[in-house]
Design a protein around this motif. Sequence first.
Motif, PDB file in Angstrom:
ATOM      1  N   GLN A  13     -17.789  20.455  18.360  1.00 21.50           N
ATOM      2  CA  GLN A  13     -17.466  19.931  19.056  1.00 21.50           C
ATOM      3  C   GLN A  13     -17.660  20.992  20.544  1.00 21.50           C
ATOM      4  OE1 GLN A  13     -16.866  15.937  19.434  1.00 21.50           O
ATOM      5  NE2 GLN A  13     -15.905  15.711  21.198  1.00 21.50           N
ATOM      6  N   LEU A  14     -16.876  21.863  20.277  1.00 22.12           N
ATOM      7  CA  LEU A  14     -16.672  22.524  21.883  1.00 22.12           C
ATOM      8  C   LEU A  14     -16.909  23.722  21.656  1.00 22.12           C
ATOM      9  CD1 LEU A  14     -13.177  20.730  20.439  1.00 22.12           C
ATOM     10  CD2 LEU A  14     -14.046  19.511  22.789  1.00 22.12           C
ATOM     11  N   PRO A  15     -16.892  24.247  22.853  1.00 18.10           N
ATOM     12  CA  PRO A  15     -17.173  25.504  23.244  1.00 18.10           C
ATOM     13  C   PRO A  15     -16.195  27.154  22.806  1.00 18.10           C
ATOM     14  CG  PRO A  15     -16.424  24.767  24.902  1.00 18.10           C
ATOM     15  CD  PRO A  15     -16.721  23.314  24.500  1.00 18.10           C
ATOM     16  N   MET A  16     -16.338  27.280  21.481  1.00 20.23           N
ATOM     17  CA  MET A  16     -15.596  28.342  21.191  1.00 20.23           C
ATOM     18  C   MET A  16     -16.278  29.735  21.843  1.00 20.23           C
ATOM     19  SD  MET A  16     -14.402  28.312  17.565  1.00 20.23           S
ATOM     20  CE  MET A  16     -12.974  29.734  16.879  1.00 20.23           C
ATOM     21  N   LYS A 117     -12.801  16.931  27.305  1.00 21.43           N
ATOM     22  CA  LYS A 117     -14.256  17.969  27.102  1.00 21.43           C
ATOM     23  C   LYS A 117     -13.431  19.293  26.630  1.00 21.43           C
ATOM     24  CE  LYS A 117     -18.443  16.072  28.230  1.00 21.43           C
ATOM     25  NZ  LYS A 117     -17.232  14.521  28.335  1.00 21.43           N
ATOM     26  N   LEU A 118     -12.196  19.627  26.434  1.00 20.96           N
ATOM     27  CA  LEU A 118     -11.226  20.904  25.904  1.00 20.96           C
ATOM     28  C   LEU A 118     -12.142  21.255  25.396  1.00 20.96           C
ATOM     29  CD1 LEU A 118      -8.946  19.103  27.990  1.00 20.96           C
ATOM     30  CD2 LEU A 118      -7.658  20.158  25.994  1.00 20.96           C
ATOM     31  N   SER A 119     -11.809  23.479  25.603  1.00 21.18           N
ATOM     32  CA  SER A 119     -12.230  24.021  24.447  1.00 21.18           C
ATOM     33  C   SER A 119     -11.631  23.666  22.918  1.00 21.18           C
ATOM     34  CB  SER A 119     -12.614  25.490  26.063  1.00 21.18           C
ATOM     35  OG  SER A 119     -11.169  26.178  25.091  1.00 21.18           O
ATOM     36  N   PHE A 120     -11.861  24.175  22.354  1.00 23.48           N
ATOM     37  CA  PHE A 120     -11.290  24.183  21.115  1.00 23.48           C
ATOM     38  C   PHE A 120      -9.956  25.858  21.710  1.00 23.48           C
ATOM     39  CE2 PHE A 120     -10.568  28.098  18.225  1.00 23.48           C
ATOM     40  CZ  PHE A 120     -10.233  27.318  16.700  1.00 23.48           C
ATOM     41  N   PHE A 121      -9.760  26.025  22.254  1.00 20.75           N
ATOM     42  CA  PHE A 121      -8.741  27.318  22.680  1.00 20.75           C
ATOM     43  C   PHE A 121      -7.489  26.253  23.207  1.00 20.75           C
ATOM     44  CE2 PHE A 121      -6.571  30.576  24.846  1.00 20.75           C
ATOM     45  CZ  PHE A 121      -6.499  31.333  23.537  1.00 20.75           C
ATOM     46  N   GLU A 122      -8.242  26.201  24.094  1.00 22.66           N
ATOM     47  CA  GLU A 122      -6.912  24.547  24.855  1.00 22.66           C
ATOM     48  C   GLU A 122      -6.338  23.908  24.021  1.00 22.66           C
ATOM     49  OE1 GLU A 122      -9.920  24.966  28.980  1.00 22.66           O
ATOM     50  OE2 GLU A 122     -10.376  23.298  27.549  1.00 22.66           O
ATOM     51  N   MET A 123      -7.059  23.328  23.708  1.00 23.49           N
ATOM     52  CA  MET A 123      -5.974  22.333  22.675  1.00 23.49           C
ATOM     53  C   MET A 123      -5.967  23.208  21.692  1.00 23.49           C
ATOM     54  SD  MET A 123      -9.439  20.764  20.117  1.00 23.49           S
ATOM     55  CE  MET A 123     -10.681  20.304  21.206  1.00 23.49           C
TER      56      MET A 123
END
Length: 402
Positions: A13-16, A117-123
């Motif tokens: 789902q998220l940019p990584m 819309k958190l990024s993979f890294f942020e979560m």
Amino acid sequence: MTYEETLNWMFSQLPMYQKIGKTAFKKDLTNILAFAKELDNPEKKFKSIHVGGTNGKGSTSHMLASILQEVGYKVGLYTSPHLKSFTERIRLNGVEIPKEKVTSFIHKHKEFLENQKLSFFEMTVGLAFDYFADENVEIAIIEVGLGGRLDSTNIITPEVSVITNIGLDHTQFLGETLPEIAFEKAGIIKNNIPVIIGEKQAEVVAVFKKKAKECHSEIFFASDDQHPYKTDLLGDYQKSNTKTVVAAIQQLKGFQVSKEDIVNGLLNVVKNTNLKGRWQILQEHPKVIADTAHNKEGLEIVLQQLKKEKYNQLHIVLGVVSDKKLEEVFPLFPKSATYYFCKPDIPRGMSEKILKEAAYKYHLIGNSFDSVNQAFEMAKRRAGNEDVVYVGGSTFVVAEIL
């Protein structure tokens, strides 16, 4: 969601950055600050050491954790990327976070993550900080993901900041020159918090001194120390990392660490933290060495070390990511080796055929293979007992054979 479904959701789902590169890079800390607030600011509930730099930050982080574990402290360790399993990124005294913790955390915060819309890294950073706070760690070693100033980890106020060195990596985000990159990395220097710089590099010393002065932070250059310590992490490049680690421990206030703890911690990094992929010797005849070095500075040291190995023939299993500047790294590789070109199994892996063609211009000759494992199996099959097989070029290539 099951653990696998949870991970797939996080990845898809998220940019990584790891998968797609530049478009995943965030230009500010708004998201992670919002998430930290949602989580009741876990980053304020434990002490930490922040580790940035271009090369060696992973090894340095693991060494610091190992030393503090030797003393008997409860130590959190956050690093990236992972080699085999996502849970490697978050460890407590060397033990990976339980999968059910990942699943329940994402389930609990899924609505917020989707809306924000958190990024993979942020979560993942939010998950790590929340876990460390819940588990009451006495200190956490936090490795910077990318850069420093705008990295999601940069919401902590550590006891010590560490910057290992500066090299030309991720130039599409951090700048094209060493001083520009140093400026981004120096973003982890905080007010009145001591900072350790691993290597004194003429081009960037001024950048660090200026930032340290602005922040009223004491600055120490670890490479000034002439006493290398021994470590169980093989690889010549670990000599400068050990100096950096010892300097950081010496500036850590409020923690009782003896000389014996430092010595034992450095000698038991693999046992204490389960670090993999750093000049890792997988077998002896033929000798197989895997190393995650992937940029010019890292490869320079590793390939120098490879020259010291004794062998009849050298076989190199090589794969890279598509934004790799081949003109910088190819001149470092030996022309006498036999090459096995492959593409790491991620979207931003470089095609093995493109890699082979580019290598040919530098007189690096070999065949291309459909997968890393095919290349690796062929290299082992062709290698005689007294040969050496080296696997590298990218973290992702190494991950596939471990």
